[in-house]
Design a protein around this motif. Sequence first.
Motif, mmCIF file in Angstrom:
data_model
loop_
_atom_site.group_PDB
_atom_site.id
_atom_site.type_symbol
_atom_site.label_atom_id
_atom_site.label_comp_id
_atom_site.label_asym_id
_atom_site.label_seq_id
_atom_site.Cartn_x
_atom_site.Cartn_y
_atom_site.Cartn_z
ATOM 1 N N LEU A 197 2.829 -17.660 4.644
ATOM 2 C CA LEU A 197 1.239 -17.117 4.477
ATOM 3 C C LEU A 197 0.273 -18.285 4.427
ATOM 4 N N SER A 198 0.672 -19.228 3.481
ATOM 5 C CA SER A 198 -0.250 -20.379 3.598
ATOM 6 C C SER A 198 -0.760 -21.170 4.859
ATOM 7 N N GLU A 199 0.242 -21.021 5.606
ATOM 8 C CA GLU A 199 -0.143 -21.599 6.990
ATOM 9 C C GLU A 199 -0.648 -20.509 8.029
ATOM 10 N N ALA A 200 -0.284 -19.208 7.922
ATOM 11 C CA ALA A 200 -0.651 -18.136 8.792
ATOM 12 C C ALA A 200 -2.019 -17.744 8.516
ATOM 13 N N LEU A 201 -2.276 -18.012 7.306
ATOM 14 C CA LEU A 201 -3.722 -17.590 6.838
ATOM 15 C C LEU A 201 -4.961 -18.507 7.288
ATOM 16 N N LYS A 202 -4.546 -19.836 7.585
ATOM 17 C CA LYS A 202 -5.314 -20.763 8.487
ATOM 18 C C LYS A 202 -5.921 -20.039 9.541
ATOM 19 N N PHE A 203 -5.073 -19.509 10.166
ATOM 20 C CA PHE A 203 -5.334 -18.738 11.682
ATOM 21 C C PHE A 203 -6.006 -17.362 11.661
ATOM 22 N N PHE A 204 -5.554 -16.821 10.697
ATOM 23 C CA PHE A 204 -6.053 -15.150 10.392
ATOM 24 C C PHE A 204 -6.533 -15.030 8.861
ATOM 25 N N PRO A 205 -7.637 -15.757 8.356
ATOM 26 C CA PRO A 205 -7.957 -15.904 7.050
ATOM 27 C C PRO A 205 -8.233 -14.476 6.539
ATOM 28 N N LYS A 206 -8.718 -13.438 7.289
ATOM 29 C CA LYS A 206 -9.107 -12.317 6.771
ATOM 30 C C LYS A 206 -7.956 -11.294 6.896
ATOM 31 N N ALA A 207 -6.708 -11.674 7.130
ATOM 32 C CA ALA A 207 -5.453 -10.881 7.076
ATOM 33 C C ALA A 207 -5.104 -10.495 5.886
ATOM 34 N N GLY A 208 -4.542 -9.233 5.711
ATOM 35 C CA GLY A 208 -3.852 -8.690 4.455
ATOM 36 C C GLY A 208 -2.316 -9.511 4.466
ATOM 37 N N THR A 209 -1.851 -9.429 3.342
ATOM 38 C CA THR A 209 -0.654 -10.295 3.099
ATOM 39 C C THR A 209 0.279 -9.460 2.354
ATOM 40 N N TYR A 210 1.496 -9.697 2.566
ATOM 41 C CA TYR A 210 2.634 -8.914 1.817
ATOM 42 C C TYR A 210 3.637 -10.233 1.592
ATOM 43 N N GLN A 211 3.807 -10.769 0.487
ATOM 44 C CA GLN A 211 4.671 -11.684 0.199
ATOM 45 C C GLN A 211 6.189 -11.450 -0.379
ATOM 46 N N THR A 212 7.057 -12.016 0.546
ATOM 47 C CA THR A 212 8.409 -11.904 0.341
ATOM 48 C C THR A 212 9.152 -12.933 -0.496
ATOM 49 N N VAL A 213 10.599 -12.636 -0.603
ATOM 50 C CA VAL A 213 11.166 -13.686 -1.283
ATOM 51 C C VAL A 213 11.264 -15.174 -0.512
ATOM 52 N N PRO A 214 11.256 -16.354 -1.229
ATOM 53 C CA PRO A 214 10.837 -17.407 -0.474
ATOM 54 C C PRO A 214 11.791 -17.869 0.809
ATOM 55 N N TYR A 215 13.132 -17.630 0.650
ATOM 56 C CA TYR A 215 14.166 -18.124 1.658
ATOM 57 C C TYR A 215 14.950 -17.150 2.183
ATOM 58 N N PHE A 216 15.577 -16.209 1.369
ATOM 59 C CA PHE A 216 16.616 -15.380 1.877
ATOM 60 C C PHE A 216 16.707 -14.082 0.866
ATOM 61 N N TYR A 217 17.238 -13.170 1.201
ATOM 62 C CA TYR A 217 17.393 -12.054 0.306
ATOM 63 C C TYR A 217 18.896 -11.410 0.682
ATOM 64 N N ASP A 218 19.331 -10.719 -0.675
ATOM 65 C CA ASP A 218 20.461 -10.150 -0.682
ATOM 66 C C ASP A 218 20.060 -8.563 -0.134
ATOM 67 N N THR A 219 20.627 -7.949 0.560
ATOM 68 C CA THR A 219 20.160 -6.816 1.164
ATOM 69 C C THR A 219 20.465 -5.598 -0.010
ATOM 70 N N GLU A 220 21.534 -5.636 -0.841
ATOM 71 C CA GLU A 220 21.715 -4.972 -2.034
ATOM 72 C C GLU A 220 20.704 -5.173 -3.080
ATOM 73 N N ASP A 221 19.962 -6.174 -3.008
ATOM 74 C CA ASP A 221 19.149 -6.495 -4.341
ATOM 75 C C ASP A 221 17.858 -6.966 -3.816
ATOM 76 N N TRP A 222 17.063 -6.621 -3.030
ATOM 77 C CA TRP A 222 15.789 -7.002 -2.396
ATOM 78 C C TRP A 222 14.657 -6.402 -3.103
ATOM 79 N N HIS A 223 13.502 -7.423 -3.204
ATOM 80 C CA HIS A 223 12.423 -6.948 -3.771
ATOM 81 C C HIS A 223 11.332 -7.879 -3.463
ATOM 82 N N PRO A 224 10.237 -7.464 -3.109
ATOM 83 C CA PRO A 224 8.959 -8.845 -3.009
ATOM 84 C C PRO A 224 8.315 -9.235 -4.080
ATOM 85 N N TYR A 225 7.734 -10.136 -4.161
ATOM 86 C CA TYR A 225 7.027 -10.793 -5.254
ATOM 87 C C TYR A 225 5.891 -9.758 -5.396
ATOM 88 N N GLU A 226 5.648 -9.542 -6.523
ATOM 89 C CA GLU A 226 4.284 -8.782 -7.109
ATOM 90 C C GLU A 226 3.050 -9.624 -6.730
#
Length: 216
Positions: free
Chosen positions: A187-216
């Motif tokens: 997101l930090s890099e992409a916002l340089k190109f699309f500064p007005k974009a909405g964002t939805y932050q996910t876990v940093p590297y990988f996730y377990d499909t049985e226990d996944w949740h995005p950061y608040e």
Amino acid sequence: LIEEGVPAIMAGHLAFPKITGSNRPATISQVLLKSVLRDRLGFRGLVITDDMIMAGASLYTQNTAYACLESIRSGADMVLISKDEATFDQAHRLVVQEMRKDPDFRHQVQESVLRILAVKLQYLKPQGEKAMIPVAEKVRNFFPDREAESFFYRQATRSVSFVRDADEELISLNGKRVLLVGPRYFLSEALKFFPKAGTYQTVPYFYDTEDWHPYE
């Protein structure tokens, strides 16, 4: 591909619990690398890991160096460490120590070396001594490879689906609403190109499909 003689297969940091019975990634799984790939499928070429620096590689080990040791113990012939010379040195020391105290492990590494040399002879020997025994300083002159950089950039942009089933390789987003989804560093890099974009932050590297949740 094995029947066609593919020379090498890369093991990824993916878990297949319904096959192995655990969430250990394939790179450190004897079940997948030895029992399935070697014994059941009959693969005799090189098993190369994906980058062991990646978080998924060391999830079940002490650190990246120990993950490299465990990967070789599990059946990998070559481990990839993309950076961090200290990690490479530690991994090398661990492998040498294990070879000195475990004859079976030493024999396994020797078999890996023979497979590596066979591939080098097949693919590099025809190119002469410089290909077989490269000079490190001269090799560095080829990196970064601008042609490769351009190629992977094109693949990255093509893999992003701005509009489903669109024919255009890149689509103009001027005047359109944009939602960026990914980990913080993306997101930090992409916002340089699309500064007005909405964002939805996910876990940093990988996730377990049985226990996944995005950061608040």
